[in-house]
Design an enzyme around this catalytic site. Structure first.
Site, PDB file in Angstrom:
ATOM      1  N   ASP A  58      -5.343  10.028   8.872  1.00 30.24           N
ATOM      2  CA  ASP A  58      -4.308   9.427   9.361  1.00 30.24           C
ATOM      3  C   ASP A  58      -3.913   9.719  11.044  1.00 30.24           C
ATOM      4  O   ASP A  58      -4.231  10.690  11.475  1.00 30.24           O
ATOM      5  CB  ASP A  58      -3.154   9.885   8.551  1.00 30.24           C
ATOM      6  CG  ASP A  58      -3.244   9.491   7.059  1.00 30.24           C
ATOM      7  OD1 ASP A  58      -3.892   8.486   6.930  1.00 30.24           O
ATOM      8  OD2 ASP A  58      -2.815  10.137   6.105  1.00 30.24           O
ATOM      9  N   GLU A  87       0.821  -0.998  -0.166  1.00 27.29           N
ATOM     10  CA  GLU A  87       0.012   0.107   0.105  1.00 27.29           C
ATOM     11  C   GLU A  87       0.786   1.330  -0.182  1.00 27.29           C
ATOM     12  O   GLU A  87       1.756   1.443   0.971  1.00 27.29           O
ATOM     13  CB  GLU A  87      -1.001   0.013   1.147  1.00 27.29           C
ATOM     14  CG  GLU A  87      -2.057   0.947   1.172  1.00 27.29           C
ATOM     15  CD  GLU A  87      -3.001   0.733   2.635  1.00 27.29           C
ATOM     16  OE1 GLU A  87      -3.406   1.878   2.907  1.00 27.29           O
ATOM     17  OE2 GLU A  87      -2.877  -0.313   3.070  1.00 27.29           O
TER      18      GLU A  87
END
Length: 255
Positions: free
Chosen positions: A62, A51
C-alpha cells in the site's frame, strides 16, 4: 450470486460508453459510524464495483495514504468479522459489485473455508490478496469459486506474457493491473510502457482489465479510454473524505 458479477458490472459500464469506476475505502474508515454511510453513497452515486480494504498491520503493497488509513482502522479495532457483519446488514441496499482487498494472513487466521462461506453469505463477489503468489493460491481460488467468489489476478509491468497467460486460465471477475503513475508538470501521464502492458493484458485476458495507479483528477480518465475497462481509485477518495467532503460529492465529480 454469480462469480461473474464483477465482470458483469464493468461490462455494463462499457456498454454505456464509459469506464467502470471502482472506489476503494479501508473497512471502517474514517470511523465505524461513518463507513457504511460512505459505502452506500458510493453505490448510490455511480460506483460499479466497491473495493473494501481488510486492515492489516504490515500492508507492504500500500501507498502512504492507504497505509495510514488502514492502520487507523486497525487501531479502531476493525477486523474481518466486523466488515462481513456490516456488509451482511447493508448488502441488500448495494447494487454495485463488492470486492475485498488485503493480505493473506488475516484470511488464513479466519480459516479459509469459514472465510469463503461467511464472505459469500455477506455478499462478497471478489477478493484480491496482494501477497499471495499465483502458485500458492490455486487451491484457495478453487475453494472461493465453490462459493461464487472470484480471486482477482494481479499483474503489472514485471509480469511476463507467459505468466499472464497462466493467470488468465484461472482469472475471474477482472484483471487488476497495478501501476505507479509518473507525474510531469503536475499532470499525471500514462507512460508508454504501461500502455503496452495494458495492451498485452487486454490481449491475454478474456475478462475486463482494471488499472489501479493513483488517480488524482477526473480528467485522467480520458487518457484511459480504449486502454482499460475500469479504473480503481483509493488515495484520492481517502483525501477527499479527510477534507470533510462526502463520497456523494466525490462520485459526482468522477462520474
Amino acid at each position: 450470486m454469480s462469480i461473474t458479477k464483477l465482470a458483469d458490472k464493468i461490462n455494463e459500464a462499457k456498454a454505456e460508453g464509459r469506464l467502470g469506476l471502482i472506489p476503494f475505502l479501508p473497512g471502517g474508515y474514517p470511523n465505524r459510524d461513518q463507513f457504511w454511510k460512505e459505502i452506500l453513497e458510493l453505490d448510490e452515486h455511480g460506483a460499479d464495483v466497491i473495493e473494501i480494504g481488510m486492515p492489516f498491520s504490515d500492508p507492504v503493497a500500500d501507498g502512504p495514504v492507504v497505509e495510514a488509513a488502514s492502520l487507523k482502522c486497525l487501531e479502531d479495532g476493525i477486523n474481518l468479522k466486523w466488515i462481513l457483519a456490516g456488509l451482511s446488514e447493508h448488502r441488500a441496499k448495494i447494487s454495485a459489485g463488492v470486492l475485498l482487498m488485503g493480505y493473506y494472513n488475516p484470511v488464513l487466521q479466519y480459516g479459509l473455508e469459514e472465510f469463503a462461506k461467511d464472505a459469500s453469505a455477506a455478499g462478497v463477489n471478489g477478493l484480491i490478496i496482494a501477497d499471495l503468489p499465483y502458485e500458492e493460491g490455486v487451491e484457495f481460488r478453487d475453494l472461493l469459486a465453490k462459493y461464487d467468489i472470484a480471486l482477482i489476478p494481479l499483474v503489472g509491468l514485471n509480469t511476463e506474457a507467459d505468466r499472464m497467460a497462466l493467470y488468465s486460465k484461472g482469472g475471474n471477475g477482472f484483471c487488476y493491473y497495478v501501476s505507479v503513475l509518473g507525474t510531469t508538470g503536475g499532470t499525471a501521464t500514462l507512460p508508454e510502457e504501461i500502455k503496452q502492458g495494458l495492451a498485452k493484458a487486454q490481449e491475454v485476458f478474456d475478462i475486463p482489465v482494471a488499472l489501479g495507479f493513483g488517480l488524482k483528477e477526473p480528467s485522467q480518465l480520458k487518457e484511459l479510454e480504449g486502454l482499460v475497462d475500469a479504473a480503481v481509485f483509493g488515495s484520492a477518495l481517502i483525501k477527499h473524505i479527510d477534507s470533510g467532503k462526502s463520497s456523494a460529492e466525490f462520485m459526482k465529480v468522477w462520474k
